[in-house]
Design an enzyme around this catalytic site. Structure first.
Site, PDB file in Angstrom:
ATOM      1  N   SER A 205      -1.125   5.271   3.369  1.00  3.55           N
ATOM      2  CA  SER A 205      -1.490   3.888   3.392  1.00  3.55           C
ATOM      3  C   SER A 205      -2.756   3.464   2.838  1.00  3.55           C
ATOM      4  CB  SER A 205      -1.507   3.234   4.991  1.00  3.55           C
ATOM      5  OG  SER A 205      -1.235   1.883   4.964  1.00  3.55           O
ATOM      6  N   ASP A 292       9.736  -0.046   4.999  1.00  7.46           N
ATOM      7  CA  ASP A 292       8.274  -0.126   5.356  1.00  7.46           C
ATOM      8  C   ASP A 292       7.786  -1.849   5.250  1.00  7.46           C
ATOM      9  OD1 ASP A 292       5.611  -0.480   5.417  1.00  7.46           O
ATOM     10  OD2 ASP A 292       5.514   1.377   4.028  1.00  7.46           O
ATOM     11  N   HIS A 330       6.569   1.757   8.606  1.00  5.26           N
ATOM     12  CA  HIS A 330       5.446   2.251   8.125  1.00  5.26           C
ATOM     13  C   HIS A 330       4.705   3.539   8.340  1.00  5.26           C
ATOM     14  CE1 HIS A 330       1.843   1.445   5.473  1.00  5.26           C
ATOM     15  NE2 HIS A 330       0.905   1.601   6.520  1.00  5.26           N
TER      16      HIS A 330
END
Length: 352
Positions: A205, A292, A330
């Site tokens: 991320s 995600d 995620h």
């Protein structure tokens, strides 16, 4: 904004005996004002929540948060990482960053009771090394981060987990240049003690932006990292903010960019993975879940296309997608039973 006198009945000349049809139906001037007031407050609340949420995701300078709560990060054994050393490094004067060094599972028994010198020397034992750069929010002690560390260790690798400046007990204020500096310093420290061991970078991320920043900096200095894995990567911070799930309602308004996206630029938060990958010449593996909700899958696909085109190679640039039915969203791809084999195949390709 000027009040429109007369429309709501406030300040009008009509007497109480001339009550409008709307007021008879219960839409009195007072109730109109109250309802519009509640709606205004609701909009302000939603906007405020969005600002905080997006800023927390993509402007870490503003909202570093320490989670999990009530966890002593100096005691990784409390999180079942009992072959892990907690240590601190100083990338700049006045800045101290916290790092966990987890050795491969095969060294678990030998690691018991060992101190910093033993851990440092173990880096040169030939086992590949991963520097893990986590996403925003929380610390190296978050459950999905600990879960990935355990997977990497069980697969036979050293893992250095960094909490950037301003995160957890690390000092300083987090900025994009600062986070990149912290990662570069850790990389250089590892290289100084790892002999000929492979050293790879894993960014998740927000950490994908740090990973490509540092890889590009090293390349510009004439050094190439052995390999980079980016998990749930975004194209750049501005696109990530615009594609955030909480942006869907507001992006239609003309002031969306001004209030929500321009502050990223003003705070020098760019994290341009797309531009970085147009320049990088490194072995790259992209991991992304189709479901995600924070960083849309199409961003990972776009980065794959950019990197493959830039390097003109399908061998040096790989991508693994995780089917949406798996529900990894995620943070959950570390749970995939194929993950050890995926990582091992990538690492083995670096030495072939």
């Amino acid at each position: 904004m000027r009040k429109r006198v007369g429309e709501s009945g406030v300040g009008s000349a009509k007497s109480d005996s001339h009550v409008s049809e709307k007021e008879e139906r219960g839409t009195s001037p007072g109730s109109v004002t109250t309802r519009s007031g509640w709606w205004a407050w609701m909009k302000r609340g939603l906007i405020g929540f969005f600002v905080i949420y997006v800023s927390a995701a993509f402007a870490p300078r503003l909202f570093p948060v320490r989670v999990p709560f009530f966890t002593d990060l100096s005691r990784p054994a409390d999180l079942s990482l009992n072959h892990t050393l907690n240590m601190y490094l100083t990338p700049e004067d006045g800045i101290t960053v916290a790092v966990w060094h987890t050795v491969p599972d095969s060294l678990w028994e030998e690691a018991q009771g060992k101190g910093p010198d033993w851990y440092k020397e173990s880096l040169a034992n030939g086992a590949p090394i991963f520097i893990y750069l986590h996403g925003n929010g929380g610390t190296r002690g978050a459950s999905h981060r600990v879960g990935l560390v355990k997977v990497l260790s069980a697969t036979g690798y050293h893992v250095l987990s960094l909490d950037y400046r301003g995160f957890a007990e690390s000092t300083g204020e987090p900025t994009e240049p600062g986070l990149t500096t912290d990662a570069l310093y850790l990389y250089q420290w590892v290289k100084a003690h790892s002999g000929n061991s492979l050293v790879c970078i894993w960014g998740h991320s927000l950490g994908t932006g740090v990973a490509t920043n540092m890889a590009l900096k090293l390349q510009e200095q004439g050094t190439s990292v052995d390999g980079v894995i980016i998990e749930s990567p975004f194209t750049n911070a501005r696109h990530a903010g615009k594609n955030h799930p909480f942006a869907w309602f507001y992006f239609r308004f003309p002031w969306f960019d001004y209030f929500f996206l321009d502050p990223l630029k003003d705070n020098h938060v760019f994290f341009t993975n797309d531009d970085n990958l147009r320049k990088l010449k490194i072995p790259l593996l992209i991991l992304h879940a189709e479901d995600d909700l924070i960083v849309p899958f199409h961003m990972g696909q776009e980065l794959y296309d950019i990197a493959r085109s830039a390097q003109n190679s399908e061998e040096r640039v790989k991508m693994v997608r995780f089917n949406k039915e798996l529900g990894y969203v995620h943070n959950g791809s570390y749970k995939d039973p194929r993950m050890p084999a995926i990582i091992r195949e990538f690492v083995e390709s670096l030495s072939s």
